[in-house]
Design a protein around this motif. Structure first.
Motif, short mmCIF file in Angstrom:
data_model
loop_
_atom_site.label_atom_id
_atom_site.label_comp_id
_atom_site.label_asym_id
_atom_site.label_seq_id
_atom_site.Cartn_x
_atom_site.Cartn_y
_atom_site.Cartn_z
N MET A 177 0.84 -1.19 0.00
CA MET A 177 0.00 0.00 0.00
C MET A 177 0.88 1.24 0.00
O MET A 177 1.85 1.31 0.76
CB MET A 177 -0.94 0.03 1.21
CG MET A 177 -2.08 1.04 1.04
SD MET A 177 -3.10 1.29 2.54
CE MET A 177 -3.59 -0.38 2.92
N ILE A 178 0.54 2.19 -0.87
CA ILE A 178 1.31 3.42 -0.96
C ILE A 178 0.39 4.63 -0.95
O ILE A 178 -0.75 4.56 -1.42
CB ILE A 178 2.19 3.46 -2.24
CG1 ILE A 178 1.32 3.40 -3.50
CG2 ILE A 178 3.21 2.34 -2.23
CD1 ILE A 178 2.08 3.59 -4.80
N GLY A 179 0.88 5.74 -0.42
CA GLY A 179 0.17 7.01 -0.53
C GLY A 179 0.40 7.59 -1.91
O GLY A 179 1.54 7.65 -2.38
N THR A 180 -0.66 8.02 -2.60
CA THR A 180 -0.54 8.45 -3.99
C THR A 180 -0.91 9.92 -4.20
O THR A 180 -0.92 10.39 -5.34
CB THR A 180 -1.42 7.59 -4.91
OG1 THR A 180 -2.78 7.64 -4.43
CG2 THR A 180 -0.94 6.16 -4.94
N VAL A 218 3.23 17.85 4.24
CA VAL A 218 3.33 16.70 5.15
C VAL A 218 2.00 16.54 5.87
O VAL A 218 1.62 17.39 6.68
CB VAL A 218 4.47 16.89 6.16
CG1 VAL A 218 4.57 15.67 7.07
CG2 VAL A 218 5.79 17.12 5.45
N GLY A 219 1.29 15.49 5.56
CA GLY A 219 -0.01 15.23 6.18
C GLY A 219 -0.54 13.89 5.70
O GLY A 219 0.08 13.24 4.83
N PRO A 220 -1.66 13.44 6.24
CA PRO A 220 -2.23 12.16 5.82
C PRO A 220 -2.55 12.18 4.32
O PRO A 220 -3.15 13.15 3.84
CB PRO A 220 -3.52 12.05 6.65
CG PRO A 220 -3.30 12.97 7.81
CD PRO A 220 -2.46 14.09 7.30
N PRO A 221 -2.16 11.17 3.57
CA PRO A 221 -2.46 11.14 2.14
C PRO A 221 -3.96 11.12 1.88
O PRO A 221 -4.72 10.42 2.56
CB PRO A 221 -1.81 9.84 1.67
CG PRO A 221 -0.77 9.53 2.69
CD PRO A 221 -1.33 10.02 3.98
N GLY A 222 -4.39 11.90 0.89
CA GLY A 222 -5.81 11.92 0.52
C GLY A 222 -6.18 10.83 -0.45
O GLY A 222 -7.36 10.64 -0.75
#
Length: 428
Positions: A205-208, A214-218
């Motif tokens: 799983m990756i943040g895209t 810098v914050g939670p990926p949307g």
């Protein structure tokens, strides 16, 4: 999103007005003052409750739904390699499983499609802030040709914990297991019909989100790829030699060493190369007062005779946040409790030092040592180098494995391949 803020401001304003009104009353009205104070406290309690996350949002996000899976089969299937030509993690199957997520709607419909490159913007947050976690698991082909997963529930439990720790989305474990099982069956032709071979599965799983903030990926992408693999030791067990490493630290209390994050692995490569340059295959990671934690990327076990009682003990470091909670580690412990305890063994999870191992070896009490992990199942250890001395781990010169490591491998494989029908084996 603004409404809860306005609600909190109104509550705060009302509380201030109540206090001012109470302060203007004569001090000869204690009952009125107490009543006002009670009302104010009630308002405070209501305000605190109203800003809890559960109360602040009524939106629900779509979880992973296997019923929405679509499959696009490859029009150019790959040629199969000969089993003996397979190298761990070098060959990949025809397809991949992908599921996208965004913060507005949740998980999108899953897809199985031909194996292909990912297209990501250079500003994608995974490249800059390491929003990435993964799992390592295998699918096995039993004697009747059926495909099985080994304890996938434990992999999904750890996957969710890793994702949550780095602000990536979580999911329903049973849904992803169902999808991985479908994927594994689709790729089953890649698994040779021989004992010791399997299909290595890599859920990732990756943040895209495209951002340098810098914050939670949307947004995020969960994908699964597969690689056919053979026995980790094609010619049989090969005992390894370790270098006890205290100049570099793999994990620490309060960190993320107990999560399966890509960021935990790259920093270990340089110390491993240094150990290899001195003739050792892996590092034995020490922490603090030279406590033994892990070996390379595996959990670590030692079998010793207790100095006071003479009883045989199988010892491994505890899950205190500094080691990964391995699925194979847990399986070794469960099998040991089932099969070794009746034979008089003690199974112990505790902190222990490299000095204890050295002392046990010098006194002839160190029976054997081995690592445990998905790739090798168990990996026997011959020696450990520590402060210029060599700790012999119980093997004779002609031996590549101790009796206990061999038994663990056999017991584990019997359940992986379905010879020993057990709840750990999940039928795809």
């Amino acid at each position: 999103m603004l409404r809860p803020i306005f609600t909190r401001c109104a509550a705060r304003s009302a509380s201030a007005a109540s206090l001012r009104a109470a302060a203007s009353r004569p001090l000869t009205s204690p009952v009125s003052w107490r009543a006002t104070a009670t009302a104010t406290a009630t308002q405070h309690a209501a305000r605190q409750y109203s800003i809890k996350a559960k109360a602040a949002s009524t939106s629900t996000h779509q979880d992973i739904d296997p019923a929405k899976l679509t499959i696009e089969k490859s029009t150019s299937p790959k040629a199969l390699l000969k089993p003996e030509e397979l190298v761990f993690g070098h060959t990949f199957t025809d397809h991949m499983l992908t599921i996208e997520w965004n913060e507005t709607s949740g998980w999108h419909a899953p897809q199985i499609k031909p194996y292909q490159n990912l297209s990501l913007d250079p500003a994608t947050c995974v490249f800059h802030y390491a929003f990435e976690c993964f799992e390592g698991m295998k699918a096995y082909k039993d004697k009747s040709g059926g495909i099985r997963l080994f304890r996938p529930d434990r992999n999904m439990e750890r996957f969710n914990k890793s994702a949550a720790r780095i602000a990536l989305p979580t999911f329903a474990p049973t849904a992803l297991i169902e999808l991985i099982a479908t994927f594994a069956k689709l790729e089953s032709r890649f698994i040779p019909d021989q004992r010791g071979y399997s299909l290595y599965l890599r859920p990732t799983m990756i943040g895209t989100q495209k951002t340098l903030g810098v914050g939670p990926p949307g947004s995020a992408l969960l994908y699964v790829i597969a690689s056919p693999v053979g026995p980790y030791y094609p010619t049989g067990f090969k005992a390894v030699s370790l270098e006890a490493t205290d100049y570099a630290v793999r994990a620490w209390p309060g960190g993320v060493g107990d999560k399966k994050l890509g960021a935990n692995y790259a920093p270990c490569i340089v110390p491993q190369r240094e150990a290899m340059s001195r003739g050792f295959q892996q590092n034995l990671w020490l922490f603090g007062e030279e406590y033994v934690t892990e070996v390379g990327t595996m959990n670590f076990f030692v079998a010793i005779r207790n100095k006071e009682t003479g009883a045989k003990e199988l010892i491994t470091a505890p899950l205190d946040g500094t080691i990964l909670g391995g699925v194979t580690r847990d399986s070794v412990l469960s099998l040991a409790k089932e099969k070794l305890v009746p034979a008089g063994w003690n199974i112990v999870e505790r902190k222990y030092t490299i000095k204890e191992l050295d002392e046990a070896a010098n006194e002839g009490r160190l029976i054997e040592a081995f690592g445990s992990g998905t790739a090798a199942i168990v990996s026997p250890v011959r020696t450990i180098s520590w402060k210029g001395k060599t700790i012999n781990c119980g093997l004779k010169d002609h031996e590549e494995s101790g009796e206990l490591a061999l038994k663990m491998k056999d017991w584990m494989e019997a359940r992986m391949y379905g010879d020993d029908e057990h709840e750990w084996s999940y039928h795809c």
